[in-house]
Design a protein around this motif. Sequence first.
Motif, short mmCIF file in Angstrom:
data_model
loop_
_atom_site.label_atom_id
_atom_site.label_comp_id
_atom_site.label_asym_id
_atom_site.label_seq_id
_atom_site.Cartn_x
_atom_site.Cartn_y
_atom_site.Cartn_z
N LEU A 17 -43.41 -92.64 -8.77
CA LEU A 17 -43.69 -92.19 -7.41
C LEU A 17 -42.76 -91.05 -7.00
O LEU A 17 -43.19 -90.07 -6.40
CB LEU A 17 -43.55 -93.36 -6.43
CG LEU A 17 -44.69 -94.38 -6.41
CD1 LEU A 17 -44.27 -95.59 -5.59
CD2 LEU A 17 -45.96 -93.76 -5.86
N VAL A 18 -41.49 -91.22 -7.32
CA VAL A 18 -40.50 -90.20 -6.96
C VAL A 18 -40.79 -88.89 -7.70
O VAL A 18 -40.74 -87.80 -7.12
CB VAL A 18 -39.08 -90.70 -7.26
CG1 VAL A 18 -38.07 -89.56 -7.13
CG2 VAL A 18 -38.70 -91.84 -6.33
N GLU A 19 -41.11 -89.00 -8.99
CA GLU A 19 -41.44 -87.81 -9.77
C GLU A 19 -42.67 -87.10 -9.20
O GLU A 19 -42.69 -85.87 -9.07
CB GLU A 19 -41.69 -88.20 -11.23
CG GLU A 19 -40.45 -88.65 -11.98
CD GLU A 19 -40.78 -89.14 -13.38
OE1 GLU A 19 -41.99 -89.29 -13.68
OE2 GLU A 19 -39.84 -89.35 -14.17
N THR A 20 -43.68 -87.88 -8.84
CA THR A 20 -44.90 -87.31 -8.28
C THR A 20 -44.63 -86.63 -6.94
O THR A 20 -45.15 -85.54 -6.66
CB THR A 20 -45.96 -88.41 -8.08
OG1 THR A 20 -46.25 -89.02 -9.34
CG2 THR A 20 -47.25 -87.83 -7.50
N TYR A 21 -43.79 -87.25 -6.12
CA TYR A 21 -43.46 -86.68 -4.81
C TYR A 21 -42.77 -85.33 -4.97
O TYR A 21 -43.13 -84.35 -4.29
CB TYR A 21 -42.56 -87.64 -4.05
CG TYR A 21 -42.11 -87.11 -2.71
CD1 TYR A 21 -42.91 -87.22 -1.58
CD2 TYR A 21 -40.86 -86.48 -2.59
CE1 TYR A 21 -42.49 -86.71 -0.36
CE2 TYR A 21 -40.45 -85.97 -1.37
CZ TYR A 21 -41.26 -86.09 -0.27
OH TYR A 21 -40.83 -85.58 0.93
N VAL A 22 -41.78 -85.25 -5.85
CA VAL A 22 -41.03 -84.00 -6.04
C VAL A 22 -41.95 -82.91 -6.59
O VAL A 22 -41.92 -81.76 -6.14
CB VAL A 22 -39.83 -84.23 -6.98
CG1 VAL A 22 -39.17 -82.90 -7.32
CG2 VAL A 22 -38.81 -85.16 -6.32
N GLN A 23 -42.81 -83.27 -7.56
CA GLN A 23 -43.72 -82.28 -8.13
C GLN A 23 -44.74 -81.81 -7.10
O GLN A 23 -45.12 -80.63 -7.07
CB GLN A 23 -44.43 -82.86 -9.35
CG GLN A 23 -43.53 -83.06 -10.56
CD GLN A 23 -42.90 -81.76 -11.03
OE1 GLN A 23 -43.52 -80.70 -10.98
NE2 GLN A 23 -41.66 -81.84 -11.49
N SER A 24 -45.20 -82.73 -6.23
CA SER A 24 -46.15 -82.35 -5.17
C SER A 24 -45.50 -81.39 -4.19
O SER A 24 -46.11 -80.40 -3.77
CB SER A 24 -46.65 -83.60 -4.44
OG SER A 24 -47.35 -84.45 -5.31
N ALA A 25 -44.25 -81.68 -3.81
CA ALA A 25 -43.53 -80.80 -2.89
C ALA A 25 -43.33 -79.43 -3.52
O ALA A 25 -43.50 -78.39 -2.86
CB ALA A 25 -42.19 -81.41 -2.52
N LEU A 26 -42.97 -79.41 -4.81
CA LEU A 26 -42.79 -78.14 -5.50
C LEU A 26 -44.09 -77.37 -5.58
O LEU A 26 -44.11 -76.13 -5.45
CB LEU A 26 -42.24 -78.40 -6.92
CG LEU A 26 -41.78 -77.19 -7.73
CD1 LEU A 26 -40.73 -76.40 -6.97
CD2 LEU A 26 -41.22 -77.66 -9.07
N GLY A 27 -45.20 -78.10 -5.75
CA GLY A 27 -46.51 -77.46 -5.77
C GLY A 27 -46.84 -76.78 -4.45
O GLY A 27 -47.46 -75.71 -4.42
N GLU A 86 -33.79 -87.10 -8.77
CA GLU A 86 -34.95 -86.50 -9.42
C GLU A 86 -34.96 -84.99 -9.22
O GLU A 86 -35.27 -84.23 -10.15
CB GLU A 86 -36.24 -87.11 -8.86
CG GLU A 86 -37.52 -86.51 -9.42
CD GLU A 86 -37.64 -86.69 -10.92
OE1 GLU A 86 -38.37 -85.88 -11.54
OE2 GLU A 86 -37.02 -87.62 -11.47
N ILE A 87 -34.61 -84.53 -8.02
CA ILE A 87 -34.55 -83.09 -7.76
C ILE A 87 -33.54 -82.42 -8.68
O ILE A 87 -33.79 -81.35 -9.25
CB ILE A 87 -34.21 -82.82 -6.28
CG1 ILE A 87 -35.39 -83.23 -5.39
CG2 ILE A 87 -33.89 -81.34 -6.05
CD1 ILE A 87 -35.06 -83.20 -3.91
N SER A 88 -32.39 -83.04 -8.85
CA SER A 88 -31.36 -82.49 -9.73
C SER A 88 -31.84 -82.41 -11.17
O SER A 88 -31.59 -81.43 -11.87
CB SER A 88 -30.09 -83.34 -9.65
OG SER A 88 -29.51 -83.28 -8.37
#
Length: 229
Positions: A17-27, A86-88
Amino acid sequence: SELKKTFGDDTISIKSLVETYVQSALGIFRTSRRRREDESDTTPGGGEGGEETFDIPQTDLEALEELSELVAVLPDPDLRSLLLTEISLVMDRLEGSGKGSNKKGGSAAGSGRSREPLVLLEEELSERFVRGSGAGGQKINKTSNRVVLVHEPTQLKVECQDTRSLTQNRKIARKRLIEKLDEHFHGKQSKIGWKNQKAAQKRQKSKAKNRSRQRKKQLQKKQEKEDEI
């Protein structure tokens, strides 16, 4: 948030979930950046010389820095820690692959800005709420919605009375304190320091353009006088 609500569901991987959230924000940042570039391409002159109406991170690394600043003020320490970790990790991967670089081939790391997001620890903060002052009527002047926040280890202090909402003022105060700590620890390499450098470069370019225009006008006037003779 939906991310926080799903923490209690054992069938869903929190890490996923955390990985998906960070990738979605980056998208979202990438989409905004592409849209801005498309608008610039369709503007006469490529948009050069015009005033910027909003600031969009120009690289993925800068976008993740912006995201980390937002995450750093989350009230839930567990969620905040997971997201910042995760961001790091994503930033480390981008720096290693070079995919965080901008179009000119330079990496955001070339700016010298710190890659380690600052996190406020609540146990290191002292917070006071005092009566507001100034325009705004009784809601401002008769309620304690002004936030005074002190980082005890450094004794750096910020105040906020930007809104009538105490909750919003607390969030804004923490964001300002993070920026102040970043400048305190990293100086010219901080986000504020980097923005100041970019602003100074922009002013220098503007002055150079003005001098060039003045020289052209002088040459034109001189040529016109010679033609009259």
